[in-house]
Motif scaffolding. Structure first.
Motif, PDB file in Angstrom:
ATOM      1  N   GLN A 185      44.610  41.718  44.439  1.00  0.00           N
ATOM      2  CA  GLN A 185      45.143  40.353  44.337  1.00  0.00           C
ATOM      3  C   GLN A 185      44.212  39.389  45.087  1.00  0.00           C
ATOM      4  OE1 GLN A 185      48.676  39.576  46.753  1.00  0.00           O
ATOM      5  NE2 GLN A 185      49.567  38.411  45.057  1.00  0.00           N
ATOM      6  N   ILE A 204      43.513  36.665  47.255  1.00  0.00           N
ATOM      7  CA  ILE A 204      44.318  35.907  48.222  1.00  0.00           C
ATOM      8  C   ILE A 204      43.762  34.505  48.480  1.00  0.00           C
ATOM      9  CG2 ILE A 204      45.240  37.970  49.351  1.00  0.00           C
ATOM     10  CD1 ILE A 204      43.056  36.499  51.646  1.00  0.00           C
ATOM     11  N   LEU A 256      46.228  32.023  46.423  1.00  0.00           N
ATOM     12  CA  LEU A 256      47.683  32.109  46.524  1.00  0.00           C
ATOM     13  C   LEU A 256      48.305  30.757  46.845  1.00  0.00           C
ATOM     14  CD1 LEU A 256      48.123  35.422  48.576  1.00  0.00           C
ATOM     15  CD2 LEU A 256      48.304  35.098  46.099  1.00  0.00           C
ATOM     16  N   LYS A 272      53.659  32.812  48.183  1.00  0.00           N
ATOM     17  CA  LYS A 272      52.904  34.070  48.153  1.00  0.00           C
ATOM     18  C   LYS A 272      51.969  34.165  49.361  1.00  0.00           C
ATOM     19  CE  LYS A 272      54.017  36.105  44.235  1.00  0.00           C
ATOM     20  NZ  LYS A 272      54.562  37.481  44.232  1.00  0.00           N
ATOM     21  N   GLU A 331      53.915  35.234  52.318  1.00  0.00           N
ATOM     22  CA  GLU A 331      54.187  36.660  52.147  1.00  0.00           C
ATOM     23  C   GLU A 331      52.941  37.484  52.512  1.00  0.00           C
ATOM     24  OE1 GLU A 331      55.123  38.677  48.126  1.00  0.00           O
ATOM     25  OE2 GLU A 331      56.724  37.202  48.503  1.00  0.00           O
ATOM     26  N   TYR A 332      51.797  37.027  52.047  1.00  0.00           N
ATOM     27  CA  TYR A 332      50.551  37.734  52.341  1.00  0.00           C
ATOM     28  C   TYR A 332      50.279  37.736  53.842  1.00  0.00           C
ATOM     29  CZ  TYR A 332      45.746  38.946  53.094  1.00  0.00           C
ATOM     30  OH  TYR A 332      44.628  39.528  53.599  1.00  0.00           O
ATOM     31  N   ARG A 333      50.384  36.558  54.466  1.00  0.00           N
ATOM     32  CA  ARG A 333      50.079  36.465  55.905  1.00  0.00           C
ATOM     33  C   ARG A 333      50.960  37.412  56.717  1.00  0.00           C
ATOM     34  NH1 ARG A 333      49.795  30.213  55.636  1.00  0.00           N
ATOM     35  NH2 ARG A 333      47.580  29.866  55.217  1.00  0.00           N
ATOM     36  N   SER A 344      51.809  40.255  55.857  1.00  0.00           N
ATOM     37  CA  SER A 344      51.368  41.647  55.683  1.00  0.00           C
ATOM     38  C   SER A 344      50.103  41.930  56.501  1.00  0.00           C
ATOM     39  CB  SER A 344      51.136  41.945  54.201  1.00  0.00           C
ATOM     40  OG  SER A 344      49.919  41.375  53.771  1.00  0.00           O
TER      41      SER A 344
END
Ligand code: ADP
Ligand code: MG
Length: 234
Positions: A77, A79, A82, A86, A89-91, A93
């Motif tokens: 994906q 990034i 984004l 999203k 959400e990514y940050r 992770s």
């Protein structure tokens, strides 16, 4: 394969990553077309002098800074593209460890570790996980202490437990030993690499201290925003 306690690390596929600061005479290309592949679960030391672009690379990977060009595929994906939700959400992770520990001084060790997940519902018992992590960084029994009651090395261990609380796919550590003496720094470094392995997390550690990089699977050296050497394991 995926569970709260055994995350698989992210695979990174970076192409032409570029970040420019300033303009005109003051223009600095902090990331100059970096291309790089990092397999899931690898621990990578990013070395190079001050100003070579280590922090910029980590900030771009953590999506706390925006790329001017290039792509960063995290498990396929991109990034860099984004949108708000999203991106949040990514940050989440991604786990971060900084040179200065950035603990909240009024909160106990336990609450510092819990801070990233406090406002959220999680699929696991937060408190239990926080205490587990404190045990694995060698701070069992210190959960009710305040940061000021701990040594620098201990505070960095708390910061590491905090970074791991939500089982990140990617752990980014920016000069994590920079504020510590050599011995303590080496211990913290070993711990980061060991816990990264245990949790299957992909780990990038920026450091200007070459010796610090020894325990990692791979070492990159940066200069002027480029990766100028890449030593892989045999
Ligand atoms: N926010 C910024 N504004 C302007 N220049 C920056 C900024 N962040 C970094 N730089 C510049 O980009 C280059 C790379 O910096 P950095 O990524 O912090 O390197 P390192 O972490 O290896 O010391 C340096 O020349 C630095 O001065
Ligand atoms: Mg830096």
């Amino acid at each position: 394969m995926h569970s709260a306690t055994a995350a698989s690390g992210a695979a990174l596929d970076i192409t032409g990553l570029t970040r420019v600061f300033g303009r005109g005479e003051a223009r600095i290309t902090a990331a100059d077309g970096i291309s790089l592949n990092v397999p899931a679960g690898q621990s990578v030391a990013v070395t190079g002098r001050s100003g070579s672009g280590k922090s910029t690379l980590l900030h771009l990977l953590g999506a706390i800074e925006q790329a001017d060009a290039g792509t960063i595929l995290v498990d396929g994906q991109d990034i860099t593209r984004l949108r708000a939700r999203k991106l949040t959400e990514y940050r989440r992770s991604v786990g971060f460890v900084f040179q200065r520990f950035h603990l909240l001084p009024a909160l106990t060790v336990l609450d510092n570790v819990l801070a990233p997940v406090l406002p959220r519902r999680t699929s696991y018992d937060k408190q239990e996980r926080a205490l587990d992590l404190l045990g694995s960084v060698g701070l069992a029994g210190r959960e009710h202490s305040l940061p000021a009651q701990l040594s620098g090395g201990q505070q960095q261990r708390v910061a590491l437990a905090r970074a791991l609380i939500d089982t990140p796919r990617l752990l980014l550590a920016d000069e994590p030993t920079g504020a510590l003496d050599t011995t303590t720094g080496a211990e913290v470094m070993d711990l980061i690499v060991r816990l990264g392995r245990e949790h299957g997390t992909t780990v990038l550690i920026a450091t200007h201290e070459e010796a610090v990089a020894e325990g990692c699977d791979r070492r990159l050296r940066m200069r002027d925003g480029r990766v100028v050497s890449d030593s892989r394991p045999e």
